[in-house]
Design an enzyme around this catalytic site. Sequence first.
Site, PDB file in Angstrom:
ATOM      1  N   LYS A  72     -12.363   6.830   5.361  1.00 50.69           N
ATOM      2  CA  LYS A  72     -11.529   6.974   6.569  1.00 50.69           C
ATOM      3  C   LYS A  72     -11.450   8.449   6.985  1.00 50.69           C
ATOM      4  CE  LYS A  72      -8.751   2.767   5.938  1.00 50.69           C
ATOM      5  NZ  LYS A  72      -9.173   2.203   4.669  1.00 50.69           N
ATOM      6  N   ASP A 107     -11.169  14.430  11.054  1.00 47.17           N
ATOM      7  CA  ASP A 107     -11.011  15.890  11.117  1.00 47.17           C
ATOM      8  C   ASP A 107     -11.792  16.367  12.333  1.00 47.17           C
ATOM      9  OD1 ASP A 107     -10.653  18.662  10.352  1.00 47.17           O
ATOM     10  OD2 ASP A 107     -10.419  17.980   8.286  1.00 47.17           O
TER      11      ASP A 107
HETATM   12  O1  C5P Z   1      -5.690  -7.327  -0.185  1.00 49.25           O
HETATM   13  P1  C5P Z   1      -6.982  -7.008  -0.869  1.00 49.25           P
HETATM   14  O2  C5P Z   1      -6.803  -6.577  -2.309  1.00 49.25           O
HETATM   15  O3  C5P Z   1      -8.036  -8.075  -0.699  1.00 49.25           O
HETATM   16  O4  C5P Z   1      -7.503  -5.732  -0.075  1.00 49.25           O
HETATM   17  C1  C5P Z   1      -8.819  -5.319  -0.184  1.00 49.25           C
HETATM   18  C2  C5P Z   1      -9.020  -3.998   0.493  1.00 49.25           C
HETATM   19  O5  C5P Z   1      -8.799  -4.091   1.869  1.00 49.25           O
HETATM   20  C3  C5P Z   1      -8.133  -2.886  -0.031  1.00 49.25           C
HETATM   21  O6  C5P Z   1      -8.988  -1.798  -0.379  1.00 49.25           O
HETATM   22  C4  C5P Z   1      -7.213  -2.555   1.114  1.00 49.25           C
HETATM   23  O7  C5P Z   1      -7.003  -1.176   1.207  1.00 49.25           O
HETATM   24  C5  C5P Z   1      -7.961  -3.055   2.320  1.00 49.25           C
HETATM   25  N1  C5P Z   1      -7.068  -3.635   3.333  1.00 49.25           N
HETATM   26  C6  C5P Z   1      -7.052  -3.088   4.598  1.00 49.25           C
HETATM   27  N2  C5P Z   1      -6.256  -3.620   5.573  1.00 49.25           N
HETATM   28  C7  C5P Z   1      -5.481  -4.673   5.309  1.00 49.25           C
HETATM   29  C8  C5P Z   1      -5.476  -5.251   4.040  1.00 49.25           C
HETATM   30  C9  C5P Z   1      -6.296  -4.687   3.050  1.00 49.25           C
HETATM   31  O8  C5P Z   1      -7.778  -2.125   4.844  1.00 49.25           O
HETATM   32  N3  C5P Z   1      -4.733  -5.172   6.270  1.00 49.25           N
END
Ligand code: C5P
Length: 229
Positions: A62, A65
């Site tokens: 992510k 900058d």
């Molecule tokens: O919830 P879970 O463990 O499946 O999440 C997997 C990945 O997705 C994590 O690395 C989390 O940071 C990301 N994620 C995200 N946005 C969300 C839910 C999870 O970027 N709404």
Amino acid sequence: MNTNPIYLALDFPRLETAEAVARKVAGHIGGLKLGLEFFCAHGHHGVHEIAKIGLPIFLDLKLHDIPNTVAGAMQAIHVLEPSIVTVHAGGGRAMMEDAKAAAGEHCKVVGVTLLTSLDEGDMAATGIGGTAHDQVMRLADLAHSSGLDGIVCSGHEVAAVHSQWKDGFFVVPGLRPADPHGKGSHGDQKRTVTPRQARDAGASVLVIGRPIARAEDPVAAARAIEGTL
Ligand code: C5P
């Protein structure tokens, strides 16, 4: 070529744990996602160790900058040969253009639109009016016209984004497998999207973490999800 769209999110503080879980389920997933926490803790060494498993690597850094700095960071990770890298679409056109120009030939550069941790109150506090949906669509448009390969979006947004960006590459996290018994740990959640639903709506990559990584039997969990796709 590996066409399995599941990328396992390796959200573990210890490198050894991440590696052990990834090796276990490697035959049932298409790639591995390493986030900012992993990268800050284990750096290039950690990525090299995980890459030995032989699956494509998604570096979810992510980046956000000034264009020159983001381009430099992209160049610094060339050697890791990631298949996907994330940058914040809010970083603007020049930043995204330079990030894409600095990426390796086979690396998809994908824009993060609006973090799901932010609501419209948070947006207003930073001077952004309108709805969260409008903001996602606006940043998706900007990412597209800036030359990125796609965006990260939720399972609820992917159909709308896909309809205006036909050949986009869409990374969808926040998925929960269907509960075969209709109840249980996710049975009371009304707004979850299953991996299959996200795939049908146009997702290119399904990011799945805890439903596999924290399952009692990660191999069985990964195989069950794979079987629904
Ligand atoms: O919830 P879970 O463990 O499946 O999440 C997997 C990945 O997705 C994590 O690395 C989390 O940071 C990301 N994620 C995200 N946005 C969300 C839910 C999870 O970027 N709404």
